[in-house]
Design a protein around this motif. Structure first.
Motif, PDB file in Angstrom:
ATOM      1  N   GLU A 185       0.807  -1.214   0.000  1.00 31.87           N
ATOM      2  CA  GLU A 185       0.000   0.000   0.000  1.00 31.87           C
ATOM      3  C   GLU A 185       0.845   1.273   0.000  1.00 31.87           C
ATOM      4  OE1 GLU A 185       0.120  -1.548   4.308  1.00 31.87           O
ATOM      5  OE2 GLU A 185       0.021  -2.373   2.260  1.00 31.87           O
ATOM      6  N   GLU A 186       2.149   1.134   0.233  1.00 29.93           N
ATOM      7  CA  GLU A 186       3.029   2.304   0.228  1.00 29.93           C
ATOM      8  C   GLU A 186       3.777   2.466  -1.092  1.00 29.93           C
ATOM      9  OE1 GLU A 186       2.872   4.475   2.487  1.00 29.93           O
ATOM     10  OE2 GLU A 186       1.714   3.332   3.968  1.00 29.93           O
ATOM     11  N   VAL A 187       3.474   1.626  -2.080  1.00 34.93           N
ATOM     12  CA  VAL A 187       4.097   1.742  -3.399  1.00 34.93           C
ATOM     13  C   VAL A 187       3.229   2.651  -4.269  1.00 34.93           C
ATOM     14  CG1 VAL A 187       4.778   0.522  -5.494  1.00 34.93           C
ATOM     15  CG2 VAL A 187       5.175  -0.528  -3.253  1.00 34.93           C
ATOM     16  N   PHE A 188       3.822   3.712  -4.769  1.00 32.56           N
ATOM     17  CA  PHE A 188       3.124   4.665  -5.636  1.00 32.56           C
ATOM     18  C   PHE A 188       3.970   4.887  -6.880  1.00 32.56           C
ATOM     19  CE2 PHE A 188       1.733   9.366  -6.178  1.00 32.56           C
ATOM     20  CZ  PHE A 188       0.856   9.005  -7.184  1.00 32.56           C
ATOM     21  N   VAL A 189       3.411   4.492  -8.029  1.00 27.87           N
ATOM     22  CA  VAL A 189       4.109   4.632  -9.303  1.00 27.87           C
ATOM     23  C   VAL A 189       3.357   5.641 -10.153  1.00 27.87           C
ATOM     24  CG1 VAL A 189       5.028   3.449 -11.324  1.00 27.87           C
ATOM     25  CG2 VAL A 189       4.823   2.219  -9.146  1.00 27.87           C
ATOM     26  N   SER A 190       4.045   6.667 -10.603  1.00 29.33           N
ATOM     27  CA  SER A 190       3.437   7.682 -11.455  1.00 29.33           C
ATOM     28  C   SER A 190       4.298   7.905 -12.691  1.00 29.33           C
ATOM     29  CB  SER A 190       3.262   9.002 -10.687  1.00 29.33           C
ATOM     30  OG  SER A 190       4.509   9.471 -10.198  1.00 29.33           O
ATOM     31  N   THR A 191       3.746   8.638 -13.649  1.00 31.59           N
ATOM     32  CA  THR A 191       4.471   8.933 -14.895  1.00 31.59           C
ATOM     33  C   THR A 191       4.483  10.448 -15.087  1.00 31.59           C
ATOM     34  OG1 THR A 191       2.405   8.582 -16.134  1.00 31.59           O
ATOM     35  CG2 THR A 191       3.917   6.715 -15.960  1.00 31.59           C
ATOM     36  N   PRO A 192       5.448  11.136 -14.478  1.00 29.71           N
ATOM     37  CA  PRO A 192       5.453  12.614 -14.510  1.00 29.71           C
ATOM     38  C   PRO A 192       5.585  13.210 -15.902  1.00 29.71           C
ATOM     39  CG  PRO A 192       6.965  11.755 -12.837  1.00 29.71           C
ATOM     40  CD  PRO A 192       6.537  10.595 -13.652  1.00 29.71           C
ATOM     41  N   LEU A 193       6.347  12.554 -16.784  1.00 27.11           N
ATOM     42  CA  LEU A 193       6.518  13.046 -18.142  1.00 27.11           C
ATOM     43  C   LEU A 193       5.959  12.018 -19.105  1.00 27.11           C
ATOM     44  CD1 LEU A 193       7.756  15.031 -20.231  1.00 27.11           C
ATOM     45  CD2 LEU A 193       9.867  13.674 -20.094  1.00 27.11           C
TER      46      LEU A 193
END
Length: 800
Positions: A185-193
């Motif tokens: 639950e503490e894994v956060f994957v984003s795609t900023p670019l």
């Protein structure tokens, strides 16, 4: 050397050498179930004969007959609640001693308490959120069995404005990890670019590292062909990761091409020993809302064409089944919907997986109420103590899904009318932003005056959603300056599939106002006409709602109430009505006529749909409509004679005629550039003389052992014409390798249990939901009626 490291790591991971230390076990089978209050439970809990064998997910309420006596009322589906216990006995191998072992529940309604081997693990109060418990310290290893006990309490009712279901109604998983591991639950994957040329991946994560080891985190991004397209690794200085790496020419995720990647994250010791692997699917996409031009996906303007969906799956009740959910989503997608709103609570995690896979955008909603109640025992009783932690759990659970584009902190919240709304809006928006800074926060509002709307006055929300009140749309940009806007809920049109009352010039409101609980001039059989001319007093027709959003570019999109009928909230009728009339599609999954209005407006398909059926009294005046697209006009013919041409207009999205009924053939022809390009025919049908069965399965296959078959039965006359006026009783019988899970006909006031194998057709149709015991081999069911018996074969989908 770095390339060699990743190749070796990939080989080791794919070989399964680490599977035993990092694995998940489906925990849905071999449970025992007992519905009992506390005194009964103490009396019989040691007598195994009193417990029934069940497989999860499980909803005990849906198995009941409908009744007026249940405290949830017909707004809650006219079905019971109560208290029940679940118990599972299972072994844990000696080799697993020392591992971090957790039990994970995707959802149980409502108050859920868990014990392992007599040790109390805790209570969970939110019936729509996932939760976990660590079991490691209390387990028996080796030969001695473990006993997991779960108490689910849905006895305090009414606690919902719709059918909630009762029980452990979503999946349960047992997971094994090394004590040093990624905390999921503490894994956060984003795609900023995000661009066609380059994409960046940002990974923020926390690690459980009790021995304070020196660790390395390795990342591999894998495309849909199994190719590693980007790699990175980072030495860890503490228990947190914040890593960024890039990939060239990423395939973007969008509604037409939902390209997904797998991000493998691996924890290694300083000596290179693999401790834990965590895998997350991701998609490269950008989202933006503009005050003037609405919503943008990957830099392209896109109107959100959305529907609101409740969590029940018709005859399955609250039980989540991935193939049934996929069926719903594909029916909506075929209609042209590109978005859903989860009304009004967190959905099953697997529903979001499906939206990721199918390219369906999600307006993800947390709450239907805050501290001011809508029902006596609803979430308001838990709000003060749990709303922050529940909101955090909600965002953490769902923030890695590319399909999720908005967080909604509430629907028609009563605090919008006083200053507590301002305080709570600021608080909850800050909670969301602290956990996800990549998506806008919104709420669905009803008050369209800024000075009276205390949620909007917080000036914390990124997007404002407004429910209904289309007459106020043009004043919204002036009242709420500088904030993007969406129509978060519209329409509330009421229809029963296949029912056609004489039309009136204006829309009818059933009930007429807030002073009336029920309609006073409705139909005696508890039906509502399927012409798009009846709505709840706060709503309007489907055509009007869409037209008002369509012509306003500043509105980012529409969310129609609702995509499907759902159990409970049966406006406009009292009991025996027990499910809603709002859906574009009925509870059984059969489209109502208005489905084709949306399909003609929201897709590029060739659409031509003629209504109503063609069985009436001689000389009776009948209103005939046609929904169509990609044409200049349509022409109606009765028994070969033209009755004239008709067109849509700027304010009417169907062609229309009034016709004196004569039996025979009613045909509509669509013209483009003067040429006939499509036609549809309705025949006057005779009495029902045969059954036609269509099996839908292949499109809904998920690869799960719980995949379902949907057997749709249509009555036909001797000439093969569809019959809608001569309904008969059907009995669905399990046969070879098949079990009847439920049946339905879509009628909102059918009081037979949805788990019954008997079902009368409604307007010529009925549905059976079937499961094969062995998904690898064929099966069959039988359909018995006064017309004879029909055997329906169920064939597994052939693998490529």
């Amino acid at each position: 050397m770095t390339r060699f490291f990743f190749v070796l790591l990939s080989l080791l991971l794919s070989s399964g050498l680490f599977a035993q230390s990092n694995r998940q076990e489906n925990f849905n089978s071999d449970w025992r179930f007992l519905q009992a209050d506390e005194l009964q439970f103490r009396h019989v809990h040691v007598d195994d004969k009193q417990w029934k064998a069940v497989t999860l997910p499980h909803d005990w309420s849906i198995l009941s007959d409908f009744g007026a006596e249940f405290p949830a009322g017909n707004a809650g589906g006219a079905l019971p609640g109560g208290i029940a216990w679940y118990r599972k006995t299972f072994p844990i191998a000696t080799a697993d001693k020392g591992k971090h072992i957790t039990i994970h529940f995707d959802g149980a309604y409502r108050y859920t308490e868990v014990w392992i081997n007599g040790h109390y693990l805790g209570k969970h109060s939110n019936g729509y959120l996932s939760f976990s418990h660590e079991l490691s310290s209390y387990l028996h290893y080796g030969g001695k069995p473990n006993v997991l006990a779960v108490r689910v309490d849905n006895s305090q009712q009414p606690n919902s404005r719709w059918y909630s279901g009762s029980g452990i109604y979503r999946d349960v998983v047992l997971s094994y990890k090394d004590v040093t591991h990624f905390i999921p639950e503490e894994v956060f994957v984003s795609t900023p670019l995000v661009s066609k040329d380059e994409g960046t991946v940002r990974v923020r994560a926390s690690i459980a590292n009790p021995a304070n080891q020196k660790l390395t985190a390795a990342f591999s991004l894998i495309d849909d062909k199994g190719k590693v397209v980007a790699e990175s690794k980072e030495k860890m200085q503490d228990a947190a990761i914040d890593a960024i790496f890039s990939v060239n020419n990423p395939k973007l995720w969008d509604v037409s091409s939902p390209n997904l990647y797998r991000l493998q994250m691996t924890l290694l010791t300083a000596q290179g020993k693999v401790l834990n692997r965590f895998e997350q699917r991701i998609g490269f996409r950008s989202i933006a809302f503009d005050v003037h031009k609405g919503f943008f996906l990957n830099g392209q303007q896109l109107k959100l064409k959305g529907v609101c969906l409740h969590h029940d799956l018709g005859a399955l009740g609250a039980v989540f089944n991935k193939s049934a959910a996929k069926r719903q989503l594909l029916i909506m997608k075929d209609m042209g919907a590109n978005a859903i709103r989860t009304a009004h609570n967190p959905p099953a995690p697997a529903l979001l997986d499906l939206c990721d896979e199918l390219g369906i955008l999600v307006y993800n909603e947390a709450y239907d109420m805050w501290q001011k109640r809508k029902n006596k025992f609803d979430y308001h009783v838990d709000f003060k103590e749990h709303h922050v932690a529940d909101l955090q759990a909600f965002v953490k659970r769902d923030r890695n899904h590319p399909a999720v584009i908005m967080w909604s902190i509430g629907n028609e919240i009563r605090e919008q009318f006083d200053s507590t709304g301002t305080v709570l809006t600021k608080e909850m928006t800050a909670v969301v932003k602290a956990l996800d800074d990549t998506r806008p926060v919104t709420a669905a509002l009803t008050e369209t005056n800024y000075e009276k709307n205390f949620i909007a006055q917080a000036e914390a929300l990124d997007v404002l959603g407004f429910n209904y009140k289309f007459e106020d749309y043009d004043k919204l940009p002036k009242e709420f300056k500088g904030v993007p806007l969406i129509a978060s809920e519209t329409t509330s049109g009421l229809q029963t599939r296949g029912v056609y009352d004489a039309l009136h010039d204006t829309i009818q409101f059933w009930p007429a106002s807030s002073k009336d609980k029920f309609v006073t001039n409705g139909n005696p059989d508890f039906s509502v006409s399927a012409y798009d001319n009846v709505a709840a007093y706060w709503g309007t027709s489907h055509e009007r709602a869409w037209l008002e959003v369509k012509k306003r570019e500043f509105l980012g999109g529409i969310f129609v109430w609702t995509g499907f009928d759902y159990l409970g909230e049966p406006v406009p009728y009292p009991y025996p009505a027990r499910s809603s009339y709002y859906g574009i599609v009925d509870l059984a999954g059969f489209p109502k006529d208005v489905y084709y209005m949306y399909q003609s407006e929201w897709t590029e398909k060739e659409v031509l749909h003629l209504l109503p059926h063609w069985n009436w009294k001689a000389g009776e005046m009948v209103d005939v409509w046609a929904y169509y697209n990609q044409a200049d006009e349509v022409e109606l013919f009765l028994n070969g004679k033209s009755l004239g041409k008709s067109q849509k207009t700027a304010e009417r999205l169907h062609a229309t005629w009034q016709v004196a009924f004569a039996p025979g053939e009613l045909k509509v022809v669509k013209y483009r550039d003067g040429k006939a390009v499509q036609e549809q025919i309705r025949y006057t049908a005779g009495a029902a003389s045969q059954l036609k069965a269509e099996v839908t399965h292949d499109d809904f296959v998920t690869g799960d052992k719980t995949d379902l078959y949907f057997v749709e039965v249509q009555l036909q006359d001797v000439d093969g014409h569809a019959v809608q006026h001569d309904d008969i009783e059907l009995t669905f019988l399990s046969a070879d390798n098949a079990t009847i899970v439920g049946t339905d006909n879509g009628f909102q006031a059918d009081l037979r249990s949805l788990s019954s194998p008997q079902r009368k057709t409604f307007k010529g149709k009925a549905l059976a939901i079937v499961r094969l015991q062995d998904q690898t081999r064929a099966g069959s069911i039988r359909v018995k009626s006064k017309l004879g018996e029909l055997t329906v074969s169920l064939l597994p989908k052939k693998t490529e």
